[in-house]
Motif scaffolding. Sequence first.
Motif, PDB file in Angstrom:
ATOM      1  N   GLU A 131       0.843  -1.188   0.000  1.00 47.29           N
ATOM      2  CA  GLU A 131       0.000   0.000   0.000  1.00 47.29           C
ATOM      3  C   GLU A 131       0.883   1.244   0.000  1.00 47.29           C
ATOM      4  O   GLU A 131       2.044   1.188   0.415  1.00 47.29           O
ATOM      5  CB  GLU A 131      -0.927  -0.016   1.216  1.00 47.29           C
ATOM      6  N   LYS A 142       1.474  -7.186   1.811  1.00 50.65           N
ATOM      7  CA  LYS A 142       0.865  -8.514   1.875  1.00 50.65           C
ATOM      8  C   LYS A 142       1.824  -9.514   1.255  1.00 50.65           C
ATOM      9  O   LYS A 142       2.344  -9.302   0.152  1.00 50.65           O
ATOM     10  CB  LYS A 142      -0.463  -8.518   1.109  1.00 50.65           C
ATOM     11  N   ASP A 145      -0.540 -14.148   1.540  1.00 47.98           N
ATOM     12  CA  ASP A 145      -1.890 -13.887   2.035  1.00 47.98           C
ATOM     13  C   ASP A 145      -1.948 -13.392   3.480  1.00 47.98           C
ATOM     14  O   ASP A 145      -3.006 -13.453   4.118  1.00 47.98           O
ATOM     15  CB  ASP A 145      -2.794 -15.117   1.857  1.00 47.98           C
ATOM     16  N   GLN A 146      -0.844 -12.934   4.022  1.00 47.78           N
ATOM     17  CA  GLN A 146      -0.808 -12.353   5.364  1.00 47.78           C
ATOM     18  C   GLN A 146      -0.238 -10.940   5.264  1.00 47.78           C
ATOM     19  O   GLN A 146       0.575 -10.647   4.384  1.00 47.78           O
ATOM     20  CB  GLN A 146       0.071 -13.191   6.310  1.00 47.78           C
ATOM     21  N   TYR A 147      -0.646 -10.095   6.216  1.00 48.92           N
ATOM     22  CA  TYR A 147      -0.238  -8.690   6.186  1.00 48.92           C
ATOM     23  C   TYR A 147       0.814  -8.405   7.255  1.00 48.92           C
ATOM     24  O   TYR A 147       0.818  -9.006   8.325  1.00 48.92           O
ATOM     25  CB  TYR A 147      -1.452  -7.789   6.410  1.00 48.92           C
ATOM     26  N   ASN A 162      -0.786 -11.497  10.030  1.00 51.89           N
ATOM     27  CA  ASN A 162      -2.031 -10.791  10.305  1.00 51.89           C
ATOM     28  C   ASN A 162      -3.027 -10.949   9.169  1.00 51.89           C
ATOM     29  O   ASN A 162      -2.656 -10.964   8.001  1.00 51.89           O
ATOM     30  CB  ASN A 162      -1.730  -9.310  10.516  1.00 51.89           C
ATOM     31  N   ASN A 163      -4.314 -11.083   9.547  1.00 50.54           N
ATOM     32  CA  ASN A 163      -5.385 -11.186   8.560  1.00 50.54           C
ATOM     33  C   ASN A 163      -5.637  -9.860   7.862  1.00 50.54           C
ATOM     34  O   ASN A 163      -6.096  -9.837   6.727  1.00 50.54           O
ATOM     35  CB  ASN A 163      -6.687 -11.645   9.218  1.00 50.54           C
ATOM     36  N   GLN A 164      -5.352  -8.774   8.576  1.00 47.90           N
ATOM     37  CA  GLN A 164      -5.637  -7.449   8.026  1.00 47.90           C
ATOM     38  C   GLN A 164      -4.886  -6.403   8.840  1.00 47.90           C
ATOM     39  O   GLN A 164      -4.705  -6.566  10.050  1.00 47.90           O
ATOM     40  CB  GLN A 164      -7.147  -7.200   8.107  1.00 47.90           C
ATOM     41  N   ARG A 166      -4.966  -1.990   8.922  1.00 46.29           N
ATOM     42  CA  ARG A 166      -5.601  -0.796   8.353  1.00 46.29           C
ATOM     43  C   ARG A 166      -4.993   0.440   8.970  1.00 46.29           C
ATOM     44  O   ARG A 166      -4.532   0.430  10.109  1.00 46.29           O
ATOM     45  CB  ARG A 166      -7.104  -0.803   8.633  1.00 46.29           C
ATOM     46  N   ASN A 177      -5.624  -6.785  12.631  1.00 42.27           N
ATOM     47  CA  ASN A 177      -6.553  -7.879  12.865  1.00 42.27           C
ATOM     48  C   ASN A 177      -5.758  -9.175  12.778  1.00 42.27           C
ATOM     49  O   ASN A 177      -5.297  -9.573  11.717  1.00 42.27           O
ATOM     50  CB  ASN A 177      -7.665  -7.850  11.811  1.00 42.27           C
ATOM     51  N   GLN A 178      -5.612  -9.826  13.929  1.00 38.47           N
ATOM     52  CA  GLN A 178      -4.876 -11.076  14.000  1.00 38.47           C
ATOM     53  C   GLN A 178      -5.833 -12.128  14.553  1.00 38.47           C
ATOM     54  O   GLN A 178      -6.212 -12.080  15.699  1.00 38.47           O
ATOM     55  CB  GLN A 178      -3.670 -10.894  14.924  1.00 38.47           C
TER      56      GLN A 178
END
Length: 186
Positions: A131, A142, A145-147, A162-164, A166, A177-178
């Motif tokens: 980003e 990313k 598929d993990q952040y 991490n799933n996300q 922000r 978001n873990q």
Amino acid sequence: SDFKEIIPFGTYNIAEPFQNNLAIVAKKNKYGVIDTLGNLILPLKYSLIEHPQEYSNQSELFIVKRDRNLQLLDKTAKPITEFNIIEYEWDSYRDEKSHHRYFVLKNDLGLVGTVSEKGNLQIPFNYQEIEPFDGKSVAIAKQQDQYGLVDFNNKVIYPFVNNQIRTNRFFDFFLVNQSGNFWNGK
């Protein structure tokens, strides 16, 4: 002063001003690059050559298009990337001293990396996404598929578990978001 014609009129349909002793030229919709003596540095075989825009500024680097793929060249017209770039955008990051401009590039395998405004590959093509730094010193990336978070030198600042993640360009923190739980990390 004795003026001497170096390139005869009509040699090219398009000739842009010289920048770093090189100029973009075209004939019959095929683009190339010449030096100040009129020598072809890049042959007339590309569908487009341009200096990418950075807001209102024009970069010293070259973007060369052949078919659908792009290649980024340094200011001397030497390759920085392979001919496998499908899109690019420019942004900036901030370190302790100042703002720096860079390009985010996506290759034909769908992997993303960055190149500095000087033409140095900073973050290799190891990521599914990067980003914009939006003026910060770290960016959300990313991988598999993990952040996680990386800085502009590709140092991992926060691991890719991490799933996300922000943030907002006006925030000085990240929401992580873990496994369904959010953590507010500064």
